[in-house]
Design an enzyme around this catalytic site. Structure first.
Site, mmCIF file in Angstrom:
data_model
loop_
_atom_site.group_PDB
_atom_site.id
_atom_site.type_symbol
_atom_site.label_atom_id
_atom_site.label_comp_id
_atom_site.label_asym_id
_atom_site.label_seq_id
_atom_site.Cartn_x
_atom_site.Cartn_y
_atom_site.Cartn_z
ATOM 1 N N GLU A 83 -5.056 108.184 59.757
ATOM 2 C CA GLU A 83 -3.790 108.453 59.080
ATOM 3 C C GLU A 83 -3.899 108.225 57.584
ATOM 4 O OE1 GLU A 83 -1.354 106.242 62.641
ATOM 5 O OE2 GLU A 83 -0.626 106.039 60.610
ATOM 6 N N CYS A 110 -1.747 106.054 50.585
ATOM 7 C CA CYS A 110 -2.214 104.948 51.415
ATOM 8 C C CYS A 110 -3.304 105.489 52.337
ATOM 9 C CB CYS A 110 -1.022 104.413 52.206
ATOM 10 S SG CYS A 110 -1.477 103.080 53.308
ATOM 11 N N CYS A 117 -9.487 99.080 64.242
ATOM 12 C CA CYS A 117 -9.741 97.842 63.510
ATOM 13 C C CYS A 117 -10.101 96.762 64.520
ATOM 14 C CB CYS A 117 -8.462 97.446 62.769
ATOM 15 S SG CYS A 117 -8.594 95.942 61.793
ATOM 16 N N CYS A 121 -4.873 91.414 64.554
ATOM 17 C CA CYS A 121 -3.582 90.821 64.186
ATOM 18 C C CYS A 121 -2.521 91.244 65.224
ATOM 19 C CB CYS A 121 -3.150 91.274 62.792
ATOM 20 S SG CYS A 121 -4.310 90.783 61.507
ATOM 21 N N CYS A 159 0.111 94.134 64.511
ATOM 22 C CA CYS A 159 -0.368 95.384 63.902
ATOM 23 C C CYS A 159 -0.830 96.399 64.945
ATOM 24 C CB CYS A 159 -1.493 95.079 62.929
ATOM 25 S SG CYS A 159 -2.114 96.547 62.111
ATOM 26 N N GLY A 184 -7.536 99.988 59.333
ATOM 27 C CA GLY A 184 -8.845 99.369 59.115
ATOM 28 C C GLY A 184 -8.819 98.200 58.162
ATOM 29 N N LEU A 215 -0.828 87.742 53.997
ATOM 30 C CA LEU A 215 -0.692 86.299 54.234
ATOM 31 C C LEU A 215 0.115 86.025 55.508
ATOM 32 C CD1 LEU A 215 -1.684 83.777 52.707
ATOM 33 C CD2 LEU A 215 0.582 83.625 51.694
ATOM 34 N N HIS A 216 1.342 86.435 55.509
ATOM 35 C CA HIS A 216 2.227 86.427 56.686
ATOM 36 C C HIS A 216 2.520 85.067 57.312
ATOM 37 C CE1 HIS A 216 1.550 90.619 56.218
ATOM 38 N NE2 HIS A 216 0.530 90.764 57.013
ATOM 39 N N ASN A 255 7.773 95.390 61.034
ATOM 40 C CA ASN A 255 8.069 96.613 61.758
ATOM 41 C C ASN A 255 7.746 96.355 63.226
ATOM 42 O OD1 ASN A 255 8.216 99.417 62.285
ATOM 43 N ND2 ASN A 255 7.493 99.762 60.178
ATOM 44 N N CYS A 258 1.514 101.775 59.151
ATOM 45 C CA CYS A 258 0.101 101.879 59.456
ATOM 46 C C CYS A 258 -0.223 101.869 60.952
ATOM 47 C CB CYS A 258 -0.591 100.795 58.657
ATOM 48 S SG CYS A 258 -1.464 99.540 59.457
HETATM 49 N N1 SAH Z 1 -6.644 95.195 57.191
HETATM 50 C C1 SAH Z 1 -6.059 95.146 55.894
HETATM 51 C C2 SAH Z 1 -5.497 96.474 55.501
HETATM 52 C C3 SAH Z 1 -4.281 96.920 56.299
HETATM 53 S S1 SAH Z 1 -2.970 96.873 55.209
HETATM 54 C C4 SAH Z 1 -5.050 94.024 55.840
HETATM 55 O O1 SAH Z 1 -4.813 93.405 56.843
HETATM 56 O O2 SAH Z 1 -4.554 93.730 54.766
HETATM 57 C C5 SAH Z 1 -1.613 97.004 56.184
HETATM 58 C C6 SAH Z 1 -0.586 95.934 55.872
HETATM 59 O O3 SAH Z 1 0.493 96.078 56.773
HETATM 60 C C7 SAH Z 1 -1.144 94.543 56.092
HETATM 61 O O4 SAH Z 1 -0.556 93.664 55.158
HETATM 62 C C8 SAH Z 1 -0.677 94.250 57.485
HETATM 63 O O5 SAH Z 1 -0.695 92.885 57.764
HETATM 64 C C9 SAH Z 1 0.700 94.862 57.462
HETATM 65 N N2 SAH Z 1 1.255 95.153 58.770
HETATM 66 C C10 SAH Z 1 0.616 95.510 59.880
HETATM 67 N N3 SAH Z 1 1.470 95.666 60.903
HETATM 68 C C11 SAH Z 1 2.687 95.414 60.400
HETATM 69 C C12 SAH Z 1 3.988 95.403 60.972
HETATM 70 N N4 SAH Z 1 4.193 95.671 62.259
HETATM 71 N N5 SAH Z 1 5.023 95.098 60.171
HETATM 72 C C13 SAH Z 1 4.826 94.815 58.865
HETATM 73 N N6 SAH Z 1 3.629 94.814 58.270
HETATM 74 C C14 SAH Z 1 2.564 95.086 59.047
#
Ligand code: SAH
Length: 351
Positions: A91, A104, A111, A115, A118, A158, A214-215, A289, A332
């Site tokens: 994508e 993007c 991946c 996480c 994700c 990824g 970070l989250h 999301n 994503c």
């Molecule tokens: N692997 C890298 C690049 C992906 S970036 C990374 O982790 O940074 C995609 C971003 O969207 C990351 O910050 C990821 O944590 C976030 N993300 C993934 N799923 C999400 C969701 N359901 N809601 C909000 N953010 C999300």
């Protein structure tokens, strides 16, 4: 085996041209054609016919195919599903801002970071993309939009640090004045926190924006959703960020997916402020999301704004990410996932 010219940097292409016994200036000619989106050697009209034919036999030009395309009716977001030469799908999302299109892009098919919130990681990693496949997302999108891409965010499918060498090649190529020539300051790269990758990237001293997903504000909370934290904890991650900042002088962006009742309390705001103390940082709040029913709910809009205000009062620079393309599954991994599910259904129909 034929060589992949679009994945080569100018230096690598020059070495290849030399090995073909051709004059050095041919490297620049080919690089320019490739990065203008030309995908056939016989269209490289300033190359001698015989050399075009030799390239035809010895080399190839990575080309993506537009498989599906969605345009948001709410904003001008365009989402692409591109098909790779081995038929896997990735994508790419183009978001329209006042300053132009921000793209993007994906760095891997799937991946392996795992996480919990994700979608991109749910089916694991298929393979990493090569530099040409990463670049062709930009070329294809420009071609389709009829406009130059002005910013790039490596925030698609990824983990860029898990595909380090190809990502570095891509960065050099997309920044090359003979190519698309996007300034490093207009490029962001996001990582879930692969510390050795951050350290290696710092050595290159590219003035790109590093984004850290970070989250969470404690090791316990972060490890619960991000397995990478068990390998590189918050302390080692923030130490790497400090070193990165010393090397590049760049402000670091911290992505923070706000999850109701999990990381949106005042204690989190306070811990976040203390973690980022002394760093030139920006916090990007993303209402999570939800990818599965019931798990990971976004707080109400007002609660996200209140959390932002708390961070601001604690001296942090925090913004709430604009939601773009919500009608076309623009987050994503969502589209590829939908497609994989369709394929499974399809498959099952034939059993
Ligand atoms: N692997 C890298 C690049 C992906 S970036 C990374 O982790 O940074 C995609 C971003 O969207 C990351 O910050 C990821 O944590 C976030 N993300 C993934 N799923 C999400 C969701 N359901 N809601 C909000 N953010 C999300």
């Amino acid at each position: 085996m034929r060589v992949d010219l679009k994945s080569m940097t100018m230096e690598e292409l020059s070495a290849y041209i030399k090995s073909c016994g051709q004059p050095a200036f041919r490297a620049k000619q080919i690089f320019r054609w490739l990065h203008r989106g030309v995908r056939r050697f016989d269209e490289m009209t300033d190359l001698p016919k015989a050399f075009q034919q030799k390239l035809e036999q010895e080399a190839y030009i990575t080309t993506l195919r537009q498989f599906e395309r969605y345009r948001s009716s709410i904003d001008d977001t365009v989402k692409y599903l591109f098909e790779l030469p081995d038929h896997h799908l990735i994508e790419t999302v183009a978001m329209k801002y006042n300053h132009g299109y921000s793209l993007c892009i994906s760095s891997q098919i799937g991946c392996r970071m795992g996480c919990a919130f994700c979608q991109s990681t749910k089916n694991g990693l298929v393979r990493s993309l090569n530099a040409g496949e990463i670049l062709d997302q930009v070329l294809k999108a420009q071609e389709d939009l009829g406009e130059r891409i002005s910013n790039i965010v490596m925030m698609g499918i990824g983990e860029p640090m898990d595909n380090f060498d190809e990502v570095i090649r891509f960065l050099k190529n997309v920044n090359d004045p003979e190519g698309i020539n996007i300034g490093y300051r207009h490029i962001s790269l996001s990582t879930c926190g692969v510390v050795p990758g951050i350290m290696k990237l710092a050595e290159h001293e590219f003035p790109i924006t590093l984004s850290i997903s970070l989250h969470g504000t404690t090791d316990e909370a972060r490890s619960a959703t991000m397995p990478i934290n068990r390998k590189y904890n918050l302390q080692s991650l923030l130490e790497a960020c400090r070193k990165y900042q010393e090397a590049t002088g760049r402000r670091i962006s911290f992505e923070y997916a706000v999850i109701e009742g999990i990381n949106d309390r005042y204690e989190d705001a306070k811990r976040l402020a203390s973690l980022l103390k002394g760093l030139l940082a920006h916090v990007n709040l993303i209402p999570v999301n939800p990818i599965e029913k019931g798990r990971f709910k976004p707080p109400k809009r007002g609660a996200v704004m209140a959390f932002q205000q708390q961070l601001t009062d604690l001296g942090l620079n925090a913004t709430i990410r604009r939601t773009l393309g919500s009608d076309i599954s623009a987050s994503c991994g969502q589209l590829r996932h939908k497609h994989l599910e369709k394929e499974v259904d399809h498959h099952e129909n034939y059993r």
